[in-house]
Design a protein around this motif. Sequence first.
Motif, PDB file in Angstrom:
ATOM      1  N   ARG A 172     -49.190  -2.064  72.170  1.00 22.65           N
ATOM      2  CA  ARG A 172     -49.136  -2.904  70.981  1.00 22.65           C
ATOM      3  C   ARG A 172     -50.248  -3.948  70.935  1.00 22.65           C
ATOM      4  N   GLU A 173     -50.735  -4.344  72.111  1.00 22.23           N
ATOM      5  CA  GLU A 173     -51.751  -5.397  72.150  1.00 22.23           C
ATOM      6  C   GLU A 173     -53.135  -4.906  71.752  1.00 22.23           C
ATOM      7  N   ALA A 174     -53.328  -3.602  71.659  1.00 25.55           N
ATOM      8  CA  ALA A 174     -54.664  -3.036  71.418  1.00 25.55           C
ATOM      9  C   ALA A 174     -54.805  -2.565  69.982  1.00 25.55           C
ATOM     10  N   LEU A 175     -55.999  -2.830  69.434  1.00 30.76           N
ATOM     11  CA  LEU A 175     -56.388  -2.288  68.140  1.00 30.76           C
ATOM     12  C   LEU A 175     -57.425  -1.203  68.380  1.00 30.76           C
ATOM     13  N   VAL A 176     -57.300  -0.095  67.687  1.00 25.36           N
ATOM     14  CA  VAL A 176     -58.169   1.054  67.892  1.00 25.36           C
ATOM     15  C   VAL A 176     -59.112   1.187  66.697  1.00 25.36           C
ATOM     16  N   VAL A 177     -60.392   1.363  66.992  1.00 20.82           N
ATOM     17  CA  VAL A 177     -61.413   1.583  65.972  1.00 20.82           C
ATOM     18  C   VAL A 177     -61.963   2.991  66.154  1.00 20.82           C
ATOM     19  N   GLU A 178     -62.015   3.744  65.084  1.00 19.97           N
ATOM     20  CA  GLU A 178     -62.554   5.104  65.148  1.00 19.97           C
ATOM     21  C   GLU A 178     -64.069   5.060  65.337  1.00 19.97           C
ATOM     22  N   HIS A 179     -64.505   5.362  66.555  1.00 14.62           N
ATOM     23  CA  HIS A 179     -65.940   5.403  66.855  1.00 14.62           C
ATOM     24  C   HIS A 179     -66.130   6.207  68.125  1.00 14.62           C
ATOM     25  N   CYS A 235     -72.095   5.862  80.105  1.00 15.11           N
ATOM     26  CA  CYS A 235     -72.008   6.324  78.709  1.00 15.11           C
ATOM     27  C   CYS A 235     -72.742   5.377  77.780  1.00 15.11           C
ATOM     28  N   ASP A 236     -73.019   5.886  76.594  1.00 14.16           N
ATOM     29  CA  ASP A 236     -73.570   5.027  75.553  1.00 14.16           C
ATOM     30  C   ASP A 236     -72.505   4.025  75.132  1.00 14.16           C
ATOM     31  N   ARG A 237     -72.909   2.747  75.098  1.00 15.13           N
ATOM     32  CA  ARG A 237     -71.962   1.694  74.763  1.00 15.13           C
ATOM     33  C   ARG A 237     -72.397   0.992  73.480  1.00 15.13           C
ATOM     34  N   VAL A 238     -71.401   0.583  72.718  1.00 20.92           N
ATOM     35  CA  VAL A 238     -71.658  -0.220  71.525  1.00 20.92           C
ATOM     36  C   VAL A 238     -71.751  -1.685  71.941  1.00 20.92           C
ATOM     37  N   ALA A 294     -67.668  -4.809  79.239  1.00 24.84           N
ATOM     38  CA  ALA A 294     -68.800  -4.066  79.792  1.00 24.84           C
ATOM     39  C   ALA A 294     -70.120  -4.665  79.336  1.00 24.84           C
ATOM     40  N   GLY A 295     -70.101  -5.957  79.093  1.00 21.64           N
ATOM     41  CA  GLY A 295     -71.285  -6.554  78.500  1.00 21.64           C
ATOM     42  C   GLY A 295     -72.274  -7.164  79.461  1.00 21.64           C
ATOM     43  N   HIS A 296     -71.887  -7.459  80.710  1.00 23.78           N
ATOM     44  CA  HIS A 296     -72.779  -8.201  81.597  1.00 23.78           C
ATOM     45  C   HIS A 296     -72.874  -7.560  82.977  1.00 23.78           C
ATOM     46  N   ASP A 297     -74.085  -7.182  83.371  1.00 28.03           N
ATOM     47  CA  ASP A 297     -74.450  -6.797  84.729  1.00 28.03           C
ATOM     48  C   ASP A 297     -73.371  -5.967  85.403  1.00 28.03           C
ATOM     49  N   LEU A 298     -73.195  -4.750  84.906  1.00 21.52           N
ATOM     50  CA  LEU A 298     -72.149  -3.878  85.445  1.00 21.52           C
ATOM     51  C   LEU A 298     -72.384  -3.541  86.907  1.00 21.52           C
ATOM     52  N   ASP A 299     -73.651  -3.377  87.306  1.00 22.11           N
ATOM     53  CA  ASP A 299     -73.933  -3.027  88.699  1.00 22.11           C
ATOM     54  C   ASP A 299     -73.407  -4.094  89.652  1.00 22.11           C
ATOM     55  N   ALA A 300     -73.678  -5.366  89.332  1.00 18.47           N
ATOM     56  CA  ALA A 300     -73.215  -6.455  90.203  1.00 18.47           C
ATOM     57  C   ALA A 300     -71.700  -6.514  90.225  1.00 18.47           C
ATOM     58  N   ARG A 301     -71.076  -6.297  89.087  1.00 16.16           N
ATOM     59  CA  ARG A 301     -69.613  -6.367  89.027  1.00 16.16           C
ATOM     60  C   ARG A 301     -68.969  -5.206  89.776  1.00 16.16           C
ATOM     61  N   GLY A 344     -63.711   6.412  71.411  1.00 21.59           N
ATOM     62  CA  GLY A 344     -64.542   6.917  72.497  1.00 21.59           C
ATOM     63  C   GLY A 344     -64.069   6.420  73.850  1.00 21.59           C
ATOM     64  N   SER A 345     -63.612   5.160  73.911  1.00 24.27           N
ATOM     65  CA  SER A 345     -63.067   4.622  75.162  1.00 24.27           C
ATOM     66  C   SER A 345     -61.767   5.313  75.537  1.00 24.27           C
ATOM     67  N   LEU A 346     -60.919   5.570  74.547  1.00 24.79           N
ATOM     68  CA  LEU A 346     -59.647   6.234  74.822  1.00 24.79           C
ATOM     69  C   LEU A 346     -59.857   7.637  75.362  1.00 24.79           C
ATOM     70  N   ASP A 347     -60.874   8.332  74.843  1.00 23.58           N
ATOM     71  CA  ASP A 347     -61.166   9.680  75.335  1.00 23.58           C
ATOM     72  C   ASP A 347     -61.787   9.655  76.732  1.00 23.58           C
ATOM     73  N   LEU A 348     -62.496   8.574  77.043  1.00 22.17           N
ATOM     74  CA  LEU A 348     -63.240   8.489  78.300  1.00 22.17           C
ATOM     75  C   LEU A 348     -62.357   8.097  79.477  1.00 22.17           C
ATOM     76  N   LEU A 349     -61.437   7.164  79.281  1.00 18.37           N
ATOM     77  CA  LEU A 349     -60.704   6.546  80.374  1.00 18.37           C
ATOM     78  C   LEU A 349     -59.362   7.225  80.610  1.00 18.37           C
TER      79      LEU A 349
END
Length: 286
Positions: free
Chosen positions: A119-126, A229-232, A242-249, A146-151
């Motif tokens: 319920r807490e999540a809103l889904v956008v078709e992309h 993956c390609d990210r928006v 997924a916005g900041h320095d994923l490698d370090a995280r 795309g996230s729902l299909d990936l994870l």
Amino acid sequence: MAAMPRWSWAWRAPRTSLLIWQAVGSCLVLSAVGTALAIGLAPYRLGIVPALVGLAGDLARGRLPATLSPVHLLLVACGLGATAWLAVAFARSAASVAALRRRQRTLLGLIARPHPDLREALVVEHPAVAAYCLPGRKAAIVVSTGSLDLLTDRELRAVLAHERAHARERHDLVILPFAALHRALPGSRLVHAMLEAVALLVEMRADDRAAADTGHLTLATALRRFRACDRVATPPGTLGGAGHDLDARIARLTARPRPSWPVRALLLIVASTVAGTPLSLFLLPL
């Protein structure tokens, strides 16, 4: 100070490090403004606040002390002007972010749909991968199809827990003062480095909260999928997992560095000292 954003020790305790950065930012602003005011009001031999009260009274009576020279008055004007400039930059940044979020909420009302199970999540078709938090009193967590299909289900829960941490701890308010300072001083490399360091620490803090619920490796795997993956890009005014320095995280989640409590306590003492020193200019005589 210029090297601080690159110190990986700060990643061991993101919450403590954020407090240190807030102390450093406050120290920079208060020192810059306070030094000009303190020198300009030195003839009163008072702290800045009582000296300003005295100056206001003297101006109302039309009688200034003989020791108060035009140079002193110029420094006072510079200090007050800088204070007003920073206040306007903060107000404009806050108003700009609020307007962006209103537009985001309006847009999401048109294109997003509630997740049938979460319920807490809103889904956008992309088809591209996206997951972010729209903070505020009525926070929203947005994921793309795309996230729902990936994870996997566990990875999705980890990502949602990360975004939930942003919303609950109001990380947007942690970043706002640094964004306002960057708006006031757009050419400052130090301010830009501070903003980047705080943004990364905010993501790491949310990682810790999510990993406590779902496991470090689960979240690290989800971030690896985002990286592959390609990210928006996250919309302005939002916080994206997924916005900041994923490698370090990812490296941090895999290594799971444990902070030392004595070191954390020492850092908090240092932060309090750094923040408190310039405050003394406003209350104590020079």
